[in-house]
Design a protein around this motif. Structure first.
Motif, PDB file in Angstrom:
ATOM      1  N   LEU A 172      29.322   0.966  -2.702  1.00  0.00           N
ATOM      2  CA  LEU A 172      29.228   2.181  -1.896  1.00  0.00           C
ATOM      3  C   LEU A 172      30.470   3.044  -2.062  1.00  0.00           C
ATOM      4  O   LEU A 172      30.375   4.269  -2.211  1.00  0.00           O
ATOM      5  N   ARG A 173      31.640   2.401  -2.082  1.00  0.00           N
ATOM      6  CA  ARG A 173      32.903   3.140  -2.263  1.00  0.00           C
ATOM      7  C   ARG A 173      32.943   3.780  -3.649  1.00  0.00           C
ATOM      8  O   ARG A 173      33.321   4.939  -3.795  1.00  0.00           O
ATOM      9  N   TRP A 174      32.510   3.028  -4.674  1.00  0.00           N
ATOM     10  CA  TRP A 174      32.505   3.574  -6.041  1.00  0.00           C
ATOM     11  C   TRP A 174      31.599   4.780  -6.140  1.00  0.00           C
ATOM     12  O   TRP A 174      31.929   5.767  -6.803  1.00  0.00           O
ATOM     13  N   LEU A 175      30.440   4.716  -5.504  1.00  0.00           N
ATOM     14  CA  LEU A 175      29.485   5.818  -5.594  1.00  0.00           C
ATOM     15  C   LEU A 175      29.895   7.015  -4.738  1.00  0.00           C
ATOM     16  O   LEU A 175      29.462   8.138  -4.994  1.00  0.00           O
ATOM     17  N   LYS A 176      30.728   6.775  -3.739  1.00  0.00           N
ATOM     18  CA  LYS A 176      31.236   7.881  -2.939  1.00  0.00           C
ATOM     19  C   LYS A 176      32.141   8.774  -3.779  1.00  0.00           C
ATOM     20  O   LYS A 176      32.101   9.994  -3.670  1.00  0.00           O
ATOM     21  N   ASP A 177      32.946   8.163  -4.662  1.00  0.00           N
ATOM     22  CA  ASP A 177      33.878   8.919  -5.500  1.00  0.00           C
ATOM     23  C   ASP A 177      33.881   8.317  -6.909  1.00  0.00           C
ATOM     24  O   ASP A 177      34.850   7.680  -7.321  1.00  0.00           O
ATOM     25  N   PRO A 178      32.790   8.494  -7.648  1.00  0.00           N
ATOM     26  CA  PRO A 178      32.660   7.831  -8.943  1.00  0.00           C
ATOM     27  C   PRO A 178      33.676   8.286  -9.981  1.00  0.00           C
ATOM     28  O   PRO A 178      34.075   7.488 -10.845  1.00  0.00           O
ATOM     29  N   LEU A 179      34.139   9.519  -9.917  1.00  0.00           N
ATOM     30  CA  LEU A 179      35.128   9.972 -10.900  1.00  0.00           C
ATOM     31  C   LEU A 179      36.440   9.204 -10.774  1.00  0.00           C
ATOM     32  O   LEU A 179      37.154   9.022 -11.752  1.00  0.00           O
ATOM     33  N   THR A 180      36.731   8.725  -9.587  1.00  0.00           N
ATOM     34  CA  THR A 180      37.930   7.927  -9.365  1.00  0.00           C
ATOM     35  C   THR A 180      37.689   6.452  -9.657  1.00  0.00           C
ATOM     36  O   THR A 180      38.540   5.789 -10.259  1.00  0.00           O
ATOM     37  N   HIS A 181      36.530   5.934  -9.268  1.00  0.00           N
ATOM     38  CA  HIS A 181      36.321   4.494  -9.278  1.00  0.00           C
ATOM     39  C   HIS A 181      35.545   3.932 -10.468  1.00  0.00           C
ATOM     40  O   HIS A 181      35.711   2.763 -10.810  1.00  0.00           O
ATOM     41  N   VAL A 229      19.386   5.571 -12.308  1.00  0.00           N
ATOM     42  CA  VAL A 229      20.574   6.112 -11.667  1.00  0.00           C
ATOM     43  C   VAL A 229      20.554   5.780 -10.186  1.00  0.00           C
ATOM     44  O   VAL A 229      19.522   5.875  -9.532  1.00  0.00           O
ATOM     45  N   MET A 230      21.713   5.404  -9.659  1.00  0.00           N
ATOM     46  CA  MET A 230      21.870   5.157  -8.231  1.00  0.00           C
ATOM     47  C   MET A 230      22.621   6.334  -7.618  1.00  0.00           C
ATOM     48  O   MET A 230      23.601   6.814  -8.180  1.00  0.00           O
ATOM     49  N   LYS A 231      22.131   6.787  -6.471  1.00  0.00           N
ATOM     50  CA  LYS A 231      22.749   7.912  -5.778  1.00  0.00           C
ATOM     51  C   LYS A 231      22.999   7.528  -4.326  1.00  0.00           C
ATOM     52  O   LYS A 231      22.144   6.916  -3.703  1.00  0.00           O
ATOM     53  N   PRO A 232      24.159   7.912  -3.786  1.00  0.00           N
ATOM     54  CA  PRO A 232      24.376   7.668  -2.356  1.00  0.00           C
ATOM     55  C   PRO A 232      23.472   8.575  -1.534  1.00  0.00           C
ATOM     56  O   PRO A 232      23.182   9.697  -1.924  1.00  0.00           O
ATOM     57  N   ARG A 233      22.986   8.074  -0.412  1.00  0.00           N
ATOM     58  CA  ARG A 233      22.133   8.875   0.473  1.00  0.00           C
ATOM     59  C   ARG A 233      22.983   9.744   1.390  1.00  0.00           C
ATOM     60  O   ARG A 233      22.517  10.703   1.940  1.00  0.00           O
TER      61      ARG A 233
END
Length: 103
Positions: free
Chosen positions: A20-29, A93-97
């Protein structure tokens, strides 16, 4: 107030929380591919490819698939299958809701 036990179970695992954290800010994680690749996935698909999540987690594809399914079931993620291509365990693809998670 009804307590959603499945939601608590989904959040009771460090790897699922990490996803969840990775998908919140994928460019960073998401660092298993280039930032350009991550940006392309976001721009063209609206989320991060499942294969990138599997590589980032370093766990078996089947484990990550079950984690993603659990997060999707409780409404934290959505899955989009690849358009016009053969679907496999690490395609799509997985997307955060919700874009407003704390962190």
């Amino acid at each position: 107030m009804e307590i959603n036990e499945k939601l608590f179970k989904a959040l009771a695992n460090q790897t699922r929380l990490d996803i969840l954290r990775w998908l919140k800010d994928p460019l960073t994680h998401i660092d298993v591919v280039t930032c350009e690749t991550v940006q392309y996935e976001l721009d063209h698909f609206g989320g991060i490819c499942v294969g990138d999540i599997v590589r980032k987690a370093g766990l078996a594809q089947s484990t990550i698939s079950s984690y993603l399914a659990m997060l999707e079931e409780v409404g934290l993620l959505t899955y989009s299958p690849p358009a016009g291509t053969a679907s496999g365990p690490t395609t799509g693809v997985m997307k955060p809701r919700c874009k407003h998670w704390g962190g």
